[in-house]
Design a protein around this motif. Structure first.
Motif, PDB file in Angstrom:
ATOM      1  N   SER A  86      23.890  57.031  53.643  1.00 41.61           N
ATOM      2  CA  SER A  86      25.294  56.671  53.818  1.00 41.61           C
ATOM      3  C   SER A  86      25.778  56.064  52.507  1.00 41.61           C
ATOM      4  CB  SER A  86      25.475  55.646  54.947  1.00 41.61           C
ATOM      5  OG  SER A  86      25.278  56.230  56.206  1.00 41.61           O
ATOM      6  N   HIS A  87      27.080  56.113  52.298  1.00 39.23           N
ATOM      7  CA  HIS A  87      27.607  55.494  51.088  1.00 39.23           C
ATOM      8  C   HIS A  87      28.946  54.834  51.370  1.00 39.23           C
ATOM      9  CE1 HIS A  87      29.897  59.409  49.703  1.00 39.23           C
ATOM     10  NE2 HIS A  87      30.277  58.993  50.869  1.00 39.23           N
ATOM     11  N   ILE A  88      29.259  53.879  50.511  1.00 41.12           N
ATOM     12  CA  ILE A  88      30.573  53.252  50.478  1.00 41.12           C
ATOM     13  C   ILE A  88      31.097  53.444  49.062  1.00 41.12           C
ATOM     14  CG2 ILE A  88      31.880  51.096  50.638  1.00 41.12           C
ATOM     15  CD1 ILE A  88      29.694  50.072  52.553  1.00 41.12           C
ATOM     16  N   ILE A  89      32.264  54.022  48.953  1.00 45.23           N
ATOM     17  CA  ILE A  89      32.857  54.236  47.641  1.00 45.23           C
ATOM     18  C   ILE A  89      34.096  53.358  47.503  1.00 45.23           C
ATOM     19  CG2 ILE A  89      33.947  55.902  46.085  1.00 45.23           C
ATOM     20  CD1 ILE A  89      32.260  58.066  47.290  1.00 45.23           C
ATOM     21  N   VAL A  90      34.137  52.613  46.412  1.00 46.89           N
ATOM     22  CA  VAL A  90      35.290  51.768  46.090  1.00 46.89           C
ATOM     23  C   VAL A  90      35.731  52.084  44.667  1.00 46.89           C
ATOM     24  CG1 VAL A  90      34.772  49.911  47.724  1.00 46.89           C
ATOM     25  CG2 VAL A  90      33.682  49.917  45.483  1.00 46.89           C
ATOM     26  N   LYS A  91      36.847  51.533  44.259  1.00 44.27           N
ATOM     27  CA  LYS A  91      37.418  51.923  42.973  1.00 44.27           C
ATOM     28  C   LYS A  91      36.756  51.255  41.776  1.00 44.27           C
ATOM     29  CE  LYS A  91      41.991  53.121  44.776  1.00 44.27           C
ATOM     30  NZ  LYS A  91      43.454  52.839  44.725  1.00 44.27           N
ATOM     31  N   THR A  92      36.314  50.012  41.930  1.00 40.04           N
ATOM     32  CA  THR A  92      35.804  49.274  40.770  1.00 40.04           C
ATOM     33  C   THR A  92      34.385  48.764  41.003  1.00 40.04           C
ATOM     34  OG1 THR A  92      36.579  47.097  41.492  1.00 40.04           O
ATOM     35  CG2 THR A  92      38.161  48.501  40.304  1.00 40.04           C
ATOM     36  N   GLU A  93      33.718  48.453  39.907  1.00 43.71           N
ATOM     37  CA  GLU A  93      32.364  47.900  39.995  1.00 43.71           C
ATOM     38  C   GLU A  93      32.393  46.524  40.637  1.00 43.71           C
ATOM     39  OE1 GLU A  93      28.384  47.363  37.187  1.00 43.71           O
ATOM     40  OE2 GLU A  93      30.345  47.737  36.255  1.00 43.71           O
ATOM     41  N   ASN A  94      33.438  45.750  40.373  1.00 48.92           N
ATOM     42  CA  ASN A  94      33.550  44.428  40.999  1.00 48.92           C
ATOM     43  C   ASN A  94      33.631  44.553  42.518  1.00 48.92           C
ATOM     44  OD1 ASN A  94      33.445  42.967  38.630  1.00 48.92           O
ATOM     45  ND2 ASN A  94      35.684  42.905  38.361  1.00 48.92           N
ATOM     46  N   GLU A  95      34.379  45.536  43.008  1.00 50.81           N
ATOM     47  CA  GLU A  95      34.460  45.760  44.452  1.00 50.81           C
ATOM     48  C   GLU A  95      33.108  46.166  45.014  1.00 50.81           C
ATOM     49  OE1 GLU A  95      38.657  47.495  45.774  1.00 50.81           O
ATOM     50  OE2 GLU A  95      37.883  48.530  43.986  1.00 50.81           O
ATOM     51  N   ALA A  96      32.367  46.987  44.266  1.00 47.46           N
ATOM     52  CA  ALA A  96      31.037  47.405  44.714  1.00 47.46           C
ATOM     53  C   ALA A  96      30.095  46.212  44.795  1.00 47.46           C
ATOM     54  CB  ALA A  96      30.483  48.462  43.778  1.00 47.46           C
ATOM     55  N   ASN A  97      30.183  45.329  43.817  1.00 50.25           N
ATOM     56  CA  ASN A  97      29.334  44.132  43.839  1.00 50.25           C
ATOM     57  C   ASN A  97      29.709  43.220  44.999  1.00 50.25           C
ATOM     58  OD1 ASN A  97      27.524  44.509  41.631  1.00 50.25           O
ATOM     59  ND2 ASN A  97      29.196  44.094  40.195  1.00 50.25           N
ATOM     60  N   GLN A  98      31.002  43.181  45.336  1.00 55.78           N
ATOM     61  CA  GLN A  98      31.433  42.390  46.487  1.00 55.78           C
ATOM     62  C   GLN A  98      30.872  42.982  47.780  1.00 55.78           C
ATOM     63  OE1 GLN A  98      32.836  39.482  46.749  1.00 55.78           O
ATOM     64  NE2 GLN A  98      32.873  39.576  48.995  1.00 55.78           N
ATOM     65  N   ILE A  99      30.839  44.304  47.866  1.00 58.82           N
ATOM     66  CA  ILE A  99      30.227  44.966  49.027  1.00 58.82           C
ATOM     67  C   ILE A  99      28.774  44.537  49.153  1.00 58.82           C
ATOM     68  CG2 ILE A  99      29.426  47.205  49.929  1.00 58.82           C
ATOM     69  CD1 ILE A  99      32.376  46.893  50.341  1.00 58.82           C
ATOM     70  N   ILE A 100      28.057  44.531  48.039  1.00 57.54           N
ATOM     71  CA  ILE A 100      26.635  44.162  48.059  1.00 57.54           C
ATOM     72  C   ILE A 100      26.470  42.711  48.491  1.00 57.54           C
ATOM     73  CG2 ILE A 100      24.608  43.790  46.595  1.00 57.54           C
ATOM     74  CD1 ILE A 100      25.533  46.287  45.013  1.00 57.54           C
ATOM     75  N   ARG A 101      27.350  41.819  48.018  1.00 59.50           N
ATOM     76  CA  ARG A 101      27.264  40.417  48.440  1.00 59.50           C
ATOM     77  C   ARG A 101      27.467  40.290  49.947  1.00 59.50           C
ATOM     78  NH1 ARG A 101      29.668  39.529  43.266  1.00 59.50           N
ATOM     79  NH2 ARG A 101      31.792  39.742  44.097  1.00 59.50           N
ATOM     80  N   GLU A 102      28.396  41.060  50.482  1.00 55.83           N
ATOM     81  CA  GLU A 102      28.633  41.012  51.928  1.00 55.83           C
ATOM     82  C   GLU A 102      27.458  41.582  52.710  1.00 55.83           C
ATOM     83  OE1 GLU A 102      32.541  42.115  53.387  1.00 55.83           O
ATOM     84  OE2 GLU A 102      33.367  41.933  51.348  1.00 55.83           O
ATOM     85  N   LEU A 103      26.840  42.630  52.182  1.00 56.22           N
ATOM     86  CA  LEU A 103      25.644  43.176  52.825  1.00 56.22           C
ATOM     87  C   LEU A 103      24.510  42.162  52.806  1.00 56.22           C
ATOM     88  CD1 LEU A 103      25.727  46.805  51.371  1.00 56.22           C
ATOM     89  CD2 LEU A 103      26.071  46.174  53.769  1.00 56.22           C
TER      90      LEU A 103
END
Length: 301
Positions: free
Chosen positions: A165-182
Motif C-alpha cells: 500500500s502507499h500514501i502519496i503526498v505532495k512534499t517530503e515534509n508531508e511524507a515525514n509527517q505521515i511517518i510521524r503519525e504512523l
C-alpha cells in the motif's frame, strides 16, 4: 482451449462459489413492507407511528434470499458428504499453493469484499473437492498431464511479489509527517483515506495489491524499497513523479517454481473438466444423496 483460459475459468468458478450469497444480498434493494397494525413480536425499527418487527424483517429476508441461501448451504453439505463417501481430501499444502497462485495472478484479495484469507482457503478447498468429485471417473493419461505441464510452465512459476500500500503526498515534509503519525500509532489505511493524493488507491486505504519484482507499472523505487521492509513496516519517503510516497508492506510472496509432481493433481482436474465440457455445478449431485428441501424434491435447473 488454452491452459491460461481454462485456469481463468476455474478461478472464476471459485469466485462465483465464494460470492453468490454476497451478490444476492446486494441486489433487489427495495422497500421493506411495513404495517401500522400492532405486532406481538419484537420491534426492531420505528418510523414515526410505524413499526417494523423482527417477523417482518425475517419474512422479507427469506422471500428475497431464502432459496438461494438454502441452496448454497445444501451445496456445501453435499460436497462434504460425497467427499467422505469417495474418500477425497485436500491437503493444506495444496490449498496454500492455490492461494499463492491466485494472489500472484489476480493482485490483491480484497478482504472487505471477499472476506479474509481463511474464507478464501475454505472456498478453495470446496472448489477442489467439487472438481475431484465431478471428475473422479474421467481418465487422463500421464502423457496428457506432462504435455500440459510442459506447454504451460508459466502457469506454475510464481514471481517474488509484495503486497503493498502507499500514501502519496505532495512534499517530503508531508511524507515525514505521515511517518510521524504512523510511529504514533495511526492507521496506515486511515491516513491513506484522509491524505493520499492518489485518487486510484486512496479510497482503498492505499492498497495497490501484489506487485512482482519485474512489474513495470509501479515506480522502480518501490521495487527497491519493498525487499528491505518487513511485514507491517513502512518506508522512508520515496520520491515519485507526483510527489513523495510512503510505502507499506502487508505481505511478501516468495518466488517459486512448481514441479510436475507438485501440480499433477491440479492438471488432471483441469484436463478432465475440459473433457467434460460442462458446468462445474453441485446440483447434478443432489440426486445421489436424495436431497429434499423446502422448495421441492430437487434443485430447479
Amino acid at each position: 482451449m488454452s491452459g491460461k483460459t481454462l485456469w481463468s475459468i476455474i478461478f472464476g468458478l471459485v469466485i462465483i462459489n465464494c460470492f453468490t450469497l454476497g451478490f444476492f444480498l446486494s441486489k433487489n434493494q427495495g422497500v421493506i413492507p411495513v404495517s401500522n397494525d400492532p405486532q406481538t413480536s419484537e420491534t426492531i425499527a420505528t418510523i414515526g407511528d410505524t413499526s417494523i418487527t423482527r417477523e417482518q424483517w425475517m419474512a422479507e429476508l427469506e422471500t428475497r434470499y431464502g432459496k438461494d441461501t438454502l441452496k448454497e448451504l445444501i451445496n456445501v453439505q453435499v460436497v462434504e458428504e460425497l467427499a467422505k463417501k469417495y474418500d477425497i481430501s485436500v491437503s493444506d499444502e495444496v490449498i496454500e499453493r492455490e492461494l499463492a497462485t491466485y494472489k500472484s495472478m489476480y493482485n490483491s484479495l480484497d478482504e472487505e469484499q471477499f472476506g479474509n484469507e481463511e474464507n478464501w482457503r475454505d472456498q478453495i478447498r470446496y472448489s477442489i473437492l467439487l472438481e475431484e468429485i465431478l471428475t473422479r471417473d474421467v481418465s487422463v493419461s500421464e502423457k496428457e498431464m506432462k504435455d500440459f505441464y510442459e506447454n504451460n510452465k508459466d502457469l506454475y512459476n510464481i514471481d517474488e511479489s509484495y503486497h503493498l500500500s502507499h500514501i502519496i503526498v505532495k512534499t517530503e515534509n508531508e511524507a515525514n509527517q505521515i511517518i510521524r503519525e504512523l510511529n504514533g500509532g495511526s492507521s496506515f489505511e486511515a491516513l491513506a483515506l484522509e491524505q493520499s493524493i492518489d485518487e486510484f488507491t486512496a479510497n482503498s486505504g492505499g492498497d495497490i495489491g501484489f506487485v512482482s519484482k519485474d512489474n513495470e507499472y509501479v515506480p522502480a523505487a518501490y521495487l527497491e524499497a519493498a525487499p528491505k521492509l518487513g511485514k507491517g513496516e513502512w518506508s522512508e519517503p520515496i520520491q515519485v513523479d507526483t510527489g513523495y510516497a510512503v510505502l507499506f508492506l502487508h505481505e511478501k510472496l516468495e518466488g517459486k517454481t512448481y514441479s510436475f509432481e507438485d501440480v499433477k493433481g491440479q492438471i488432471r482436474r483441469q484436463i478432465a473438466l475440459e473433457q467434460m465440457e460442462g458446468t462445474v455445478s453441485v446440483e447434478p449431485l443432489w440426486e445421489e444423496l436424495g436431497v429434499t428441501w423446502f422448495y421441492g424434491e430437487k434443485s430447479e435447473k
